[in-house]
Design a protein around this motif. Structure first.
Motif, mmCIF file in Angstrom:
data_model
loop_
_atom_site.group_PDB
_atom_site.id
_atom_site.type_symbol
_atom_site.label_atom_id
_atom_site.label_comp_id
_atom_site.label_asym_id
_atom_site.label_seq_id
_atom_site.Cartn_x
_atom_site.Cartn_y
_atom_site.Cartn_z
ATOM 1 N N LYS A 62 0.517 -3.196 6.814
ATOM 2 C CA LYS A 62 1.115 -1.860 6.973
ATOM 3 C C LYS A 62 1.564 -1.305 5.625
ATOM 4 C CE LYS A 62 2.758 -1.726 11.718
ATOM 5 N NZ LYS A 62 3.935 -1.749 12.596
ATOM 6 N N LYS A 63 2.106 -2.243 4.825
ATOM 7 C CA LYS A 63 2.580 -1.828 3.498
ATOM 8 C C LYS A 63 1.399 -1.325 2.650
ATOM 9 C CE LYS A 63 5.542 -3.342 -0.231
ATOM 10 N NZ LYS A 63 6.123 -4.512 -0.883
ATOM 11 N N ARG A 103 0.265 2.007 3.810
ATOM 12 C CA ARG A 103 1.168 3.070 3.341
ATOM 13 C C ARG A 103 0.881 3.432 1.877
ATOM 14 N NH1 ARG A 103 6.454 0.657 4.794
ATOM 15 N NH2 ARG A 103 5.949 0.192 6.919
#
Lengths: 196, 171
Positions: B3-4, B7
């Motif tokens: 997810k990081k 992003r």
């Protein structure tokens, strides 16, 4: 005693003959060139009573003579020709523009095919020349003096406005330096040429 | 972790996208500036031209209306993308070669480039010759009188010798 001691021949002085002839020929040639240039520069305007040399004027888009985009002086033989030199930057030209147009319309109606007006735009830029023609609603044939060849043939020290009136035989009969002040002034010159 | 990364990727893409948009927005003013030639650009060509109406005044400093119109025309042509040579050629075609500050190197105009240097060289040649001749003439009288003095002295010696011989004979 002198016979026993003859004088030695004097050392040869000066350049060889062929060099001297060459130098004098070059100087003479230079003098002739300078003289011709000066004579040419001081040539007066075409004199009244003299035949006007032929020229061809390419007309601005939107102007025509007998359907063609250019006109030669020889094509106009048999008519009185009014040649007006003008420029859009010339204020005195504006003073006479309306009178010239009025005179042109007068003769086009009263003596069709007997008088022709030609406008020659001198040292001008085309956009400004077109604006000028539109502003004064000039309808007689007009074109630029490409390379200033036509004005140089008439007057080597041309100033605008200048107008040259030529009779039916191609002879210059009137030179107007500066603007015409009225239509009547123009008529006073042209009418006698038409036998009026 | 994924997810990081996602992003970060979205952030980078957004940044690049905004940068592209920003640069695209910035381009038109730059083009608009180029489309209007500066006075310096106009005058760089104008100073190479002379309007036939105003003799001996270069077009870049000529104050008349005719010259102003010519400068406007140069600006317009530069804006249209015409080169310096094309613009000068346009003026020559329309007003004759006499509008050029520097006459073209062709035909009769070659005389302008050949005659003055030739005249200067010829004048220098004749001056040097004349100078040498004057110098020689200035030297000659002194040399000439010395020679005549020598001859006269020789004549006097001969005469004296003959005179002495005669006197000896008469003794």
């Amino acid at each position: 005693m002198n016979e026993n001691n003859p004088t030695p021949p004097a050392p040869r002085r000066g350049a060889p003959l062929w060099v001297q002839i060459l130098v004098f020929a070059a100087l003479l040639g230079l003098l002739v060139l300078v003289g011709l240039g000066l004579a040419r520069a001081q040539q007066p305007i075409i004199a009244v009573g003299a035949a006007v040399p032929d020229f061809t004027l390419t007309l601005f888009d939107g102007y025509a003579y007998n359907g063609a985009g250019e006109v030669s002086l020889t094509d106009l033989r048999g008519q009185v020709v009014v040649i007006n030199f003008w420029a859009s930057w010339c204020k005195p030209c504006e003073e006479e523009a309306a009178d010239l147009e009025a005179a042109w319309r007068h003769y086009a109606a009263q003596a069709p095919g007997r008088v022709i007006f030609l406008g020659i735009d001198y040292v001008d830029t085309e956009p400004q020349a077109r604006s000028y023609l539109a502003k004064f609603e000039i309808s007689f044939p007009n074109g630029p003096d490409m390379g200033t060849r036509i004005s140089q043939a008439f007057n080597r020290t041309m100033g605008v406005p200048e107008t040259y009136i030529i009779d039916q035989n191609g002879i210059l009969v009137h030179v107007q330096i500066g603007p015409f002040l009225s239509v009547a002034e123009i008529q006073r010159i042209i009418d006698p040429l038409l036998g009026r | 972790m994924d997810k990081k990364r996602l992003r970060i990727s979205i952030f980078v893409l957004l940044f690049l996208g905004l940068s592209f948009l920003f640069s695209a927005v910035q381009v038109p003013p730059a083009l608009a500036q180029e489309a209007t030639p500066s006075d310096d650009e106009v005058n760089a060509i104008a100073r190479q031209l002379y309007c036939p109406v105003c003799e001996n005044t270069p077009l870049d400093v000529c104050p008349t209306e005719a010259c102003r119109q010519w400068r406007d025309l140069i600006r317009q042509m530069l804006a249209e993308g015409r080169t310096e040579d094309e613009i000068k050629q346009y003026f020559v075609d329309n007003y004759g070669a006499r509008v050029l500050a520097e006459p073209p190197r062709s035909g009769f105009f070659w005389l302008v480039y050949i005659v003055p240097p030739a005249a200067i060289l010829a004048a220098a040649f004749f001056f040097i010759r004349a100078f040498r001749t004057w110098k020689q003439m200035a030297r000659e009288p002194a040399g000439g009188s010395a020679a005549s003095d020598g001859e006269a002295s020789q004549t006097r010696d001969d005469y004296a010798a003959r005179l002495e011989a005669e006197l000896e004979k008469r003794k």
